[in-house]
Design a protein around this motif. Structure first.
Motif, short mmCIF file in Angstrom:
data_model
loop_
_atom_site.label_atom_id
_atom_site.label_comp_id
_atom_site.label_asym_id
_atom_site.label_seq_id
_atom_site.Cartn_x
_atom_site.Cartn_y
_atom_site.Cartn_z
N VAL A 268 0.84 -1.20 0.00
CA VAL A 268 0.00 0.00 0.00
C VAL A 268 0.87 1.25 0.00
CG1 VAL A 268 -1.57 1.40 1.41
CG2 VAL A 268 -2.08 -1.01 1.01
N VAL A 269 1.91 1.25 0.83
CA VAL A 269 2.82 2.39 0.87
C VAL A 269 3.49 2.58 -0.49
CG1 VAL A 269 4.94 3.31 1.87
CG2 VAL A 269 3.22 2.23 3.34
N LEU A 270 3.94 1.46 -1.09
CA LEU A 270 4.56 1.53 -2.42
C LEU A 270 3.57 2.06 -3.44
CD1 LEU A 270 6.90 0.89 -4.38
CD2 LEU A 270 5.92 -1.41 -4.61
N ASP B 167 1.72 6.10 -7.10
CA ASP B 167 0.53 6.73 -7.68
C ASP B 167 0.59 8.24 -7.59
OD1 ASP B 167 -2.11 6.23 -8.89
OD2 ASP B 167 -2.89 7.22 -7.09
N SER B 168 1.42 8.77 -6.69
CA SER B 168 1.52 10.22 -6.54
C SER B 168 2.31 10.85 -7.68
CB SER B 168 2.17 10.57 -5.20
OG SER B 168 3.52 10.12 -5.18
N ALA B 169 2.99 10.02 -8.49
CA ALA B 169 3.80 10.56 -9.59
C ALA B 169 3.53 9.75 -10.85
CB ALA B 169 5.28 10.50 -9.22
N PRO B 170 2.36 9.92 -11.46
CA PRO B 170 2.04 9.15 -12.67
C PRO B 170 2.96 9.52 -13.83
CG PRO B 170 0.44 10.92 -12.37
CD PRO B 170 1.29 10.89 -11.13
N ALA B 171 3.12 8.59 -14.75
CA ALA B 171 4.00 8.80 -15.90
C ALA B 171 3.20 9.30 -17.08
CB ALA B 171 4.71 7.50 -16.26
N GLN B 172 3.76 10.28 -17.78
CA GLN B 172 3.13 10.80 -19.00
C GLN B 172 3.47 9.90 -20.17
OE1 GLN B 172 1.24 13.88 -19.76
NE2 GLN B 172 0.97 12.54 -21.53
N VAL C 206 0.94 9.32 -25.74
CA VAL C 206 -0.42 9.64 -26.16
C VAL C 206 -0.84 10.91 -25.43
CG1 VAL C 206 -2.80 8.84 -26.26
CG2 VAL C 206 -0.93 7.20 -26.48
N GLU C 207 -1.33 11.89 -26.17
CA GLU C 207 -1.66 13.19 -25.60
C GLU C 207 -2.69 13.04 -24.47
OE1 GLU C 207 -1.02 17.05 -24.94
OE2 GLU C 207 0.01 15.80 -26.42
N ARG C 208 -2.41 13.71 -23.33
CA ARG C 208 -3.26 13.76 -22.15
C ARG C 208 -3.38 12.43 -21.41
NH1 ARG C 208 -8.92 16.15 -23.71
NH2 ARG C 208 -8.74 14.47 -25.23
N ALA C 209 -2.60 11.44 -21.80
CA ALA C 209 -2.69 10.13 -21.16
C ALA C 209 -1.55 9.96 -20.16
CB ALA C 209 -2.64 9.02 -22.20
N ARG C 210 -1.91 9.59 -18.94
CA ARG C 210 -0.93 9.32 -17.90
C ARG C 210 -1.25 7.97 -17.29
NH1 ARG C 210 1.66 14.19 -16.85
NH2 ARG C 210 2.62 13.44 -14.94
N VAL C 211 -0.21 7.24 -16.91
CA VAL C 211 -0.39 5.93 -16.31
C VAL C 211 0.18 5.94 -14.90
CG1 VAL C 211 1.75 5.07 -17.33
CG2 VAL C 211 0.02 3.46 -16.57
N SER C 212 -0.55 5.36 -13.98
CA SER C 212 -0.09 5.31 -12.60
C SER C 212 1.01 4.28 -12.45
CB SER C 212 -1.27 4.95 -11.68
OG SER C 212 -0.81 4.68 -10.36
N ALA D 18 -6.26 3.76 -3.28
CA ALA D 18 -6.13 4.88 -4.22
C ALA D 18 -7.01 6.06 -3.82
CB ALA D 18 -6.48 4.43 -5.63
N VAL D 19 -7.94 5.84 -2.90
CA VAL D 19 -8.81 6.93 -2.48
C VAL D 19 -8.03 8.00 -1.72
CG1 VAL D 19 -9.51 6.05 -0.19
CG2 VAL D 19 -11.14 7.36 -1.58
N VAL D 20 -6.83 7.63 -1.21
CA VAL D 20 -6.00 8.62 -0.50
C VAL D 20 -4.75 8.92 -1.33
CG1 VAL D 20 -6.80 8.12 1.82
CG2 VAL D 20 -4.94 6.76 0.86
N THR D 21 -4.89 8.90 -2.65
CA THR D 21 -3.76 9.15 -3.54
C THR D 21 -3.09 10.48 -3.26
OG1 THR D 21 -3.12 9.42 -5.86
CG2 THR D 21 -5.30 10.17 -5.26
N GLY D 22 -1.80 10.54 -3.60
CA GLY D 22 -1.05 11.78 -3.41
C GLY D 22 -1.36 12.83 -4.46
N GLN D 23 -2.16 12.51 -5.47
CA GLN D 23 -2.51 13.49 -6.50
C GLN D 23 -3.65 14.38 -5.97
OE1 GLN D 23 -2.44 11.98 -10.66
NE2 GLN D 23 -2.23 9.95 -9.71
#
Length: 438
Positions: A31-33, A38-43, A46-52, A77-82
């Motif tokens: 969960v910590v990992l 999840d707080s830093a998704p990758a771009q 594909v335009e506007r697409a990010r993956v966790s 994920a409900v307490v995501t860093g985003q």
């Protein structure tokens, strides 16, 4: 309703799932990992697409904790860093991860992956098949739910989502494979496996960010070249972008693969870049041209090739730039190619170019209606244009529509404007020979 249904289904699965024998310490580490990643998704490219990056932790939990543990991890994920996410979006994302993790866990178990504990002999060989199937299931569930919410919210069309899903799937699967690495390392180094995997995860994220930044730099370079071309005649401003859009519509209609669609987007934007090498007095001449001036116009595709040929990412787009004024009957320029001798990119751009020219305002005439332009494309099909390309454009036009440019107000310092348009098939350039117009 869609969001509520997805959240309710995820909650129902978690509430009714058996947690007997669940390794809560392992769950806590994952969960910590997950939250860190999840707080830093990758771009993605594909335009506007990010993956966790949390995909890795989710797939690790599938192997190490089973369907119930993977679903429970997804809810974190409900307490995501985003922090920019609204509460409703956080709940939907959590439900999405929970459903994806549970479905992936079920597939992994059904294919026998859970019979081989991590660290056992030939473990990778035994679980690689079930893991890949679970990863595909996880990604497809997430993409299906994302597509559903975007289509229902009218932020995207189903066709557009299906078109982009191929590239998204591969990006997501790439990050998912880190989950297998975490599970394989876990028996030997336990929680340190999660820390160890963070480095390659964030290196992969950095590499994707660099690829996206490079893509944006390419787009900025092309936009600058287009702007330079269009400063020669304010009546053609926006023409390159519209030709690019029309070319993409055709390319997608005839089923070009995504890489070629992107290349033809570039070709459409740069198709007239050779005008930079044509004297402005020739481009803006009012009245019949001399044969020397006509030759300067007809050389602009070759000048365009000279200007952009060293731009490495254009590839097949160069053929479209070079030959977009060729005609099916062999009477075009600069090479006089005919029929299938004309590169496909050039045949596509030719149709989009002519259509936009006809439906745009010019100094010497008002824009023709879409119906008039369509009629002209049909009339010239087979002689000037490739009939297959014309039919594809008309189908795409009927589905997606077209927004012609509005009236253009000339700038105060405009001394002269183009009185002829070599892109308009209904208004051929007038040429003089020994002073006589023809």
């Amino acid at each position: 309703m869609f969001v509520c249904g997805v959240v309710a289904l995820a909650a129902g699965i978690v509430v009714t799932a058996p947690f007997t024998g669940l390794d809560w310490a392992t769950l806590a580490v994952l969960v910590v990992l997950f939250l860190v990643c999840d707080s830093a998704p990758a771009q993605l490219t594909v335009e506007r697409a990010r993956v966790s990056l949390g995909f890795a932790a989710s797939l690790a939990s599938v192997v190490m904790l089973g369907p119930a543990g993977a679903a429970l991890l997804g809810l974190s994920a409900v307490v995501t860093g985003q922090r920019m996410f609204a509460p409703v979006k956080r709940m939907f994302n959590a439900a999405q991860f929970a459903l994806g993790g549970f479905a992936a866990g079920v597939v992994f178990d059904l294919l026998g992956g859970s019979r081989f504990p991590p660290g056992g002999p030939a473990w990778v060989e035994h679980v690689i098949g079930p893991f890949v199937a679970a990863a595909i299931t996880f990604v497809l569930v997430n993409l299906a739910l994302t597509t559903g919410i975007l289509v229902l919210a009218r932020q995207a069309t189903l066709r557009a989502m299906l078109r982009e899903s191929g590239r998204l799937v591969f990006g997501c699967l790439g990050y998912s494979m880190f989950g297998l690495l975490i599970a394989g390392l876990w028996p030997g180094i336990r929680a340190f496996a999660a820390v160890l995997v963070l480095l390659p995860l964030f290196i992969a994220r950095w590499a994707l960010e660099q690829a996206h930044d490079q893509q944006r730099a390419h787009a900025a370079t092309l936009a600058a070249l287009c702007q330079a071309v269009e400063t020669k005649d304010y009546y053609t401003r926006g023409h390159s972008e519209r030709v690019s859009r029309g070319s993409v519509m055709i390319a997608q209609q005839i089923g070009m693969r995504p890489a070629r669609v992107e290349a033809i987007r570039y070709a459409g934007m740069l198709h007239d870049v050779g005008k930079l090498g044509v004297p402005t007095t020739v481009l803006q001449k009012d009245g019949p041209m001399t044969e020397h001036e006509l030759a300067a116009i007809q050389l602009h595709p070759m000048r365009g090739l000279e200007i952009v040929r060293e731009i490495g990412f254009l590839d097949e787009a160069l053929a479209g730039i070079m030959h977009h004024h060729e005609k099916m009957n062999g009477r075009g320029y600069p090479m006089g190619l005919a029929g299938d001798e004309i590169p496909e990119f050039a045949r596509v751009i030719s149709v989009a170019d002519a259509f936009d020219a006809m439906t745009s305002n010019r100094s010497y005439r008002a824009a023709r209606s879409i119906e008039e332009a369509v009629a002209e494309l049909r009339r010239s099909s087979g002689d000037h244009f490739d009939p297959v390309i014309v039919d594809a454009f008309l189908l795409a036009l009927e589905r997606e529509g077209w927004d012609p440019p509005g009236p253009v107000a000339p700038p105060e310092d405009a001394a002269q404007t183009t009185a002829q348009d070599h892109d308009d098939p209904t208004a051929p350039i007038r040429v003089t020979r020994d002073g006589a117009a023809r």
